[in-house]
Each structure stands twice: as C-alpha cells, then as structure tokens.
Design a protein around this motif. Structure first.
Motif, PDB file in Angstrom:
ATOM      1  N   LEU A   1       0.806  -1.209  -0.027  1.00  0.00           N
ATOM      2  CA  LEU A   1       0.020  -0.022  -0.131  1.00  0.00           C
ATOM      3  C   LEU A   1       0.892   1.113  -0.177  1.00  0.00           C
ATOM      4  N   LYS A   2       1.875   1.325   0.800  1.00  0.00           N
ATOM      5  CA  LYS A   2       2.986   2.300   0.824  1.00  0.00           C
ATOM      6  C   LYS A   2       3.614   2.752  -0.693  1.00  0.00           C
ATOM      7  N   GLN A   3       3.886   1.622  -1.230  1.00  0.00           N
ATOM      8  CA  GLN A   3       4.367   1.454  -2.601  1.00  0.00           C
ATOM      9  C   GLN A   3       3.535   2.373  -3.507  1.00  0.00           C
ATOM     10  N   GLN A   4       2.046   2.139  -3.279  1.00  0.00           N
ATOM     11  CA  GLN A   4       1.051   2.490  -4.263  1.00  0.00           C
ATOM     12  C   GLN A   4       0.627   3.877  -3.932  1.00  0.00           C
TER      13      GLN A   4
ATOM     14  N   ALA B   1     -10.075  -0.048   2.067  1.00  0.00           N
ATOM     15  CA  ALA B   1     -11.296   0.790   1.808  1.00  0.00           C
ATOM     16  C   ALA B   1     -11.364   1.510   0.739  1.00  0.00           C
ATOM     17  N   ALA B   2     -10.445   2.489   0.789  1.00  0.00           N
ATOM     18  CA  ALA B   2     -10.166   3.578   0.171  1.00  0.00           C
ATOM     19  C   ALA B   2      -9.849   3.150  -1.569  1.00  0.00           C
ATOM     20  N   LEU B   3      -8.932   1.893  -1.460  1.00  0.00           N
ATOM     21  CA  LEU B   3      -8.527   1.618  -2.783  1.00  0.00           C
ATOM     22  C   LEU B   3      -9.667   0.866  -3.413  1.00  0.00           C
ATOM     23  N   GLY B   4     -10.724   0.274  -2.686  1.00  0.00           N
ATOM     24  CA  GLY B   4     -11.813  -0.509  -3.273  1.00  0.00           C
ATOM     25  C   GLY B   4     -12.808   0.266  -3.694  1.00  0.00           C
ATOM     26  N   LYS B   5     -12.831   1.736  -3.335  1.00  0.00           N
ATOM     27  CA  LYS B   5     -13.488   2.342  -3.856  1.00  0.00           C
ATOM     28  C   LYS B   5     -13.234   3.426  -5.069  1.00  0.00           C
TER      29      LYS B   5
ATOM     30  N   ASP C   1       3.789  -9.443 -12.493  1.00  0.00           N
ATOM     31  CA  ASP C   1       3.486  -8.263 -13.203  1.00  0.00           C
ATOM     32  C   ASP C   1       2.184  -7.485 -12.759  1.00  0.00           C
ATOM     33  N   ASN C   2       1.586  -7.800 -11.510  1.00  0.00           N
ATOM     34  CA  ASN C   2       0.558  -7.500 -11.258  1.00  0.00           C
ATOM     35  C   ASN C   2       0.413  -7.195  -9.566  1.00  0.00           C
ATOM     36  N   VAL C   3       1.180  -6.402  -9.124  1.00  0.00           N
ATOM     37  CA  VAL C   3       1.303  -5.972  -7.675  1.00  0.00           C
ATOM     38  C   VAL C   3      -0.013  -5.968  -7.066  1.00  0.00           C
ATOM     39  N   LEU C   4      -0.881  -5.216  -7.690  1.00  0.00           N
ATOM     40  CA  LEU C   4      -2.298  -4.994  -7.028  1.00  0.00           C
ATOM     41  C   LEU C   4      -2.967  -6.316  -6.968  1.00  0.00           C
TER      42      LEU C   4
END
Length: 608
Positions: free
Chosen positions: A322-325, A337-341, A484-487
C-alpha cells in the motif's frame, strides 16, 4: 431406462440399511482389504440412495443407478431420521473392521469414511438443524437464507439434471413432485424447531422470506424450473413444459406458501441474537460445529487468537505494498477501503460490467491451467467455466463458490459468482478468486477424487477443501501470477486476511456473543471490505456456525506440514511431490492428512 428395477426397489424398500453380513466369514474368504472395500462399496450405494443428487452431480445416475435420477433427498422428519440411523450404522460397521490388518491405502479409506460419519452422527444427536453427511453446510436452521430446498433444487435441476431423452424429461418431472415433498418435509421440521425454541435471528428470517418471495413470485409457468425443462424438451414429444407448469402450480406453489407461512410464524417470535449460544444446547452445538468445520478440537478462544495473530502478519505485508502505491495514511483496513472505492478498479454496475467480470475470471482460469505442470507431477484436466448465480439465490448467497463437474467431463466444474452488484468485485480481487474456486483450487482438487474409490468423491471435509483452496491461492502466487500485477498480489493478501478475519468473527458471534452489527463493523473496518460485502458474510456465519473457520485452519495445517517435509527431506524435498501427495490423497480430516505426509516423508527417506 436401463437399470435393475428389482434390485433398486429392494434397496429402497429396505430403507437402504446395509445387509447384515457375517463379516468374519467374509473376511476369511476374501481377505481384510476386500472385505473392507466391499463394505465401503455398500455404504456408497446406500449414500447415493439417500442423496440421489450426488449421483447426478457426479454423472453416475445411469445403468443400475438410473432410478436415482427420478429422486431427491427425503427432507421430511422421517427421512432425516432414517439417514441418521444409516450414518450410525456406518460407524458401527466400519468400527468392526480390524484396521491393523488393512493395507495403508484401504486403511486410509476406512479412516476417512469413519471420521466423516462420526462427525455427522454427533450432529444428528442434536434434535434440530440440518446435518451435512460428508459435506460442509451444517446449520442449526432447517431453512434460512442459504439453506433449504427452495435454493438448492431449482439450481440443481437447471444446471445438473441433464435432459437428453424422454426418460430424462420424465425423471425431471418426478423430481418436481419430489421438490414439493422436500418443501413440505422441511416445513414439518420447521414446526418441530419452533416447539423447541430453535428460531433463527430476525435478520436472517427477513432475508429468507424475501428470497422465498422471489421464488414464489409470478405465474409458475414462467418459473425457471418450468422454462428450463420446456426449452430442453422442444424436440421431445410429450409437452413436458406444460406438465411441469401443472406440477409447479398445483404442488410446488402451495408448498412454498406453507413454508412462507411457517417462517412468518418464526419471524413473529424471533430476536436479533446472532449466535447459536441463544439456542438450546447452543454452546455444545457450536463446539460440534467448530469441530466439524475444522476437523480439529481447537476451542473457540484458540481459534479467535489464531485469527488475530495471522491477521496482524498479513496486514504487515499489505502495508508495504500500500505504501508503494501511495496509500500511506490510515490503518490497512482504511486504505484498502479507499482502494476498493477507486473507480478505475471497479466495473460498471450493469450487465456489461457483469460480462466483463465473467470474462476476466475465465481468462485467469485459462492462464493458470497452463502453469499446472510446474506445480504437479500428476495432472487433471481442470474442466471449468464461470456462471452467474440465479438472481433469487444471490441475496443470501456467498460471494462465490465452485466445485468439480461430472466424472466423465460432460458437465464442467463451475465458478458460481454472485453478481447482485459489481461493487463488491474490484478488478484486483478477481484473479485470486478464480484460483481459489477453480484451478488449482476446488475444481482442480475435486477432479483428483475421481481417481479414488467412489466414496472418496462423495465425502469431503471442510478444512481440507477450503484449506486446499487457500493453499491454491498461495500456489498461484508462487507460480508468478502476480509478478506483473502488484495490485493482484494485494488482492491475494486481502483474501487471506479476509479468512483470518473469519476466525475472529465466527468465534466472536457464537462464543463471545458479538452482535451482528459489531461483527459487521469490526470486519469491514479491519479488512477494508465494504459493509455490503461483509454483511452477507456475517449472515452466512450466523447460519453456518464453524464452517468459516475451516479455511485458515486447513491452510495453516498444510503449510505447517510442508515446512515439516522441507526440514525432514532437506535437498531431497520435491515441491511438486509434496503438492501431489496432498491433492492426490483426496479430502481427509487434518489428522489423516498429517499421517499421510508422515508416511510420504518416511517413503522418500527410505527410497532416497
């Protein structure tokens, strides 16, 4: 229809009890292994008669078993009592065998079957609820938002009952009659539950009544159970659609009405206590349900602590990503939760979005299938497709589930996806879901059981099945699914964290007397899931006590045994060999899995 009617009718008339054979003489004549195998075969046939849907699901309701295609499980009080008696007889018969005289393979089959029946027999000792024999869906409630014929039978008839001949169509009509009987049988058991004070929480009853209203809505001639048969018999003389519509209107609709009326009577007496502690013998029931769900004797407090500890470890890993993103502020749950929205990770909440979700899931399945030779010496086809759940099922159903298809491959394994809204499915969560439910998860694992004795395809253990599916998610990550898909990796870790939360919430509800609201808020806040998503999850745990704990307990056990194998074998450790021994041994209790791994280690040392 080609089958031995006299043999089948004799079995049915005898209540499918196992014949009383002189076991000692039989063993002396044919040897211990043959005697044990014959006993398991007789138990298998008895189980198929008690649960005819199993034969259809496996595609073996043919030949001498063809009569089963016209029947459904007897859900009446008498039917359940008869099944309970059979289960207790299975335990007694298997206990009479001298396991020390058996080969390791046969002994393993006996141990697995005996463990399944002992768990079920203990469940039948409670005078209420729905006991799964060799399955996962134990519930204190006969009918609720995710339990009952009104959910199971229509989807089963539409997706698993094949109709290729006039005989198949006639069998379908017979099952429509049996569907009405199943509803009536459940309603009688609901009446018994009412007199015992076994009333589901009001919020679960509200859901169930809403779903039953959907099932009952409209002209029966337009119901899926009617139109499905009509469409599949267009070229078969007999106007089967009209016959189905008559049965639906005259038998099924009144049976649904009676069930709705009985559940409304329950609703008038219901409270909002979420846990089974509120039921007669509630604490004892949860102890059994937790044992059935995990195949361990871990007490609730230990399971609760395990969930909190594993959650902390997983969220530490998520925090780094998350910090990397660029998500640096707030708890891991708040950031997820923020990412999911974030709209860029969501699909349109319409049929176009639903189609995109199904396409992405199918692509993930196909990509992972090609990686399987890197993880297993022994391979299976991995025959899988993605299907949306029926809309009337979705409100009370889990987010997704999956399993293998028929043994002959004519019906593929399925990932059933709940698409009541696309908002619960961010893009980064979908690949992991595909791996869990299909390859190398439930569909993949289920196909290995087809190579075992038939009873091993029938009997399953929640902790093994779900533990394997989480281990399958791990295998996908180890095979480079997220290179190739960190998320996507973040979605995988959130999935594991989700299962750790289940340990906390399930025990919180049933042992620590959490309210539904507390469980939902803790879950949503801690894991960063939507309130809508976890509301359905929490309701599921209320209806299926203990089941949700099997995932992480099983996963942790497999990893502990993998580490033991690595330490024991050192440089001789074989990644594919370990995976093979876990999956080819079929569904087993955790204690049997441990013994299987110990035998594997000993064999590798001996042969190495």
């Amino acid at each position: 229809m080609s089958f031995d009617r006299r043999r089948m009718l004799a079995l049915l008339g005898a209540g499918t009890a196992l014949p009383a054979l002189p076991l000692r003489a039989f063993a002396e004549a044919t040897g211990p292994d043959a005697a044990a195998t014959a006993m398991l075969d007789r138990i298998t046939e008895s189980m198929l008669i008690d649960f005819p849907e199993t034969a259809t699901g496996l595609g073996i309701d043919t030949g001498e078993r063809a009569a089963l295609k016209s029947r459904l499980t007897d859900r009446s009080p008498a039917g359940m009592s008869r099944i309970a008696d059979h289960v207790r007889n299975y335990v007694a018969d298997l206990s009479s065998l001298d396991e020390n005289a058996l080969s390791p393979e046969t002994r393993n089959n006996v141990e697995v079957a005996k463990a399944a029946f002992e768990l079920a027999a203990a469940g039948f000792d409670f005078p209420y609820g729905d006991v799964s024999v060799g399955g996962y869906r134990n519930s204190p409630y006969v009918v609720i938002q995710n339990v009952g014929a009104f959910l199971d039978v229509p989807q089963f008839l539409d997706s698993q009952h094949t109709v290729k001949t006039r005989g198949d169509a006639t069998a379908y009509l017979a099952r429509l009659h049996a569907y009405a009987d199943a509803l009536n049988g459940e309603t009688e058991r609901l009446k018994s539950a009412y007199t015992q004070g076994v009333i589901a929480p009001d919020f679960l009853l509200d859901k169930a009544l809403a779903q039953l209203a959907i099932a009952r809505k409209g002209d029966p001639a337009g119901w899926t159970i009617v139109t499905s048969l009509a469409e599949r018999t267009r070229d078969i003389p007999g106007d089967f659609g009209a016959q189905a519509a008559t049965i639906a209107a005259q038998e099924i609709a009144p049976a649904l009405d009676r069930q709705i009326a009985e559940l409304r009577r329950h609703r008038a007496k219901a409270n909002d206590n979420a846990g089974v502690w509120d039921l007669p013998q509630g604490d004892a029931y949860y102890a059994w349900a937790l044992q059935a769900g995990t195949t361990t004797t871990m007490p609730p407090d230990e399971v609760h602590r395990m969930g909190l500890d594993q959650l902390a470890d997983l969220q530490a890993r998520m925090d780094v990503i998350l910090k990397q993103q660029g998500y640096t502020s707030g708890s891991v749950g708040e950031r997820m939760a923020a990412l999911g929205k974030d709209p860029k990770y969501l699909f349109p909440d319409n049929d176009e979005g639903r189609a995109q979700i199904i396409a992405l899931l199918q692509q993930s399945i196909d990509d992972m299938r090609a990686k399987m030779p890197r993880a297993f010496h022994t391979l299976v086809p991995g025959n899988a497709e993605v299907k949306r759940m029926a809309p009337e099922v979705e409100p009370g159903a889990p987010g997704a589930y999956g399993g293998a298809g028929t043994m002959d491959g004519s019906v593929p394994g399925r990932l059933w996806i709940n698409l009541r809204t696309t908002k619960i499915w961010p893009r980064y969560a979908l690949p992991d879901l595909a791996y869990h439910e299909t390859i190398p998860g439930h569909v993949w694992q289920g196909e290995y059981t087809f190579k075992l004795p038939l009873i091993r395809s029938i009997l399953a253990f929640n902790a093994y099945s779900e533990g394997w599916a989480l281990y399958a998610e791990q295998l996908a990550a180890e095979l480079g699914a997220y290179d190739d898909n960190v998320l996507g990796e973040l979605g995988y870790l959130q999935s594991l964290a989700f299962r750790a939360c289940r340990l906390v919430v399930d025990t919180g509800i049933h042992a620590k007397r959490w309210s539904r609201d507390k469980a939902i808020q803790w879950f949503a806040t801690t894991n960063g899931s939507t309130v809508e998503e976890v509301s359905g999850e929490v309701d599921r745990y209320c209806a299926w006590p203990g089941q949700a704990c099997g995932y992480k307990v099983g996963h942790s056990t497999i990893n502990r045994l993998r580490e033991r194998t690595k330490q024991a074998l050192g440089p001789a450790y074989d990644f594919k060999g370990f995976n093979d021994v876990v999956v080819t041994g079929g569904g087993v209790p955790m204690t049997v899995l441990e013994a299987n791994i110990d035998r594997y280690i000993a064999a590798q040392k001996r042969d190495g």
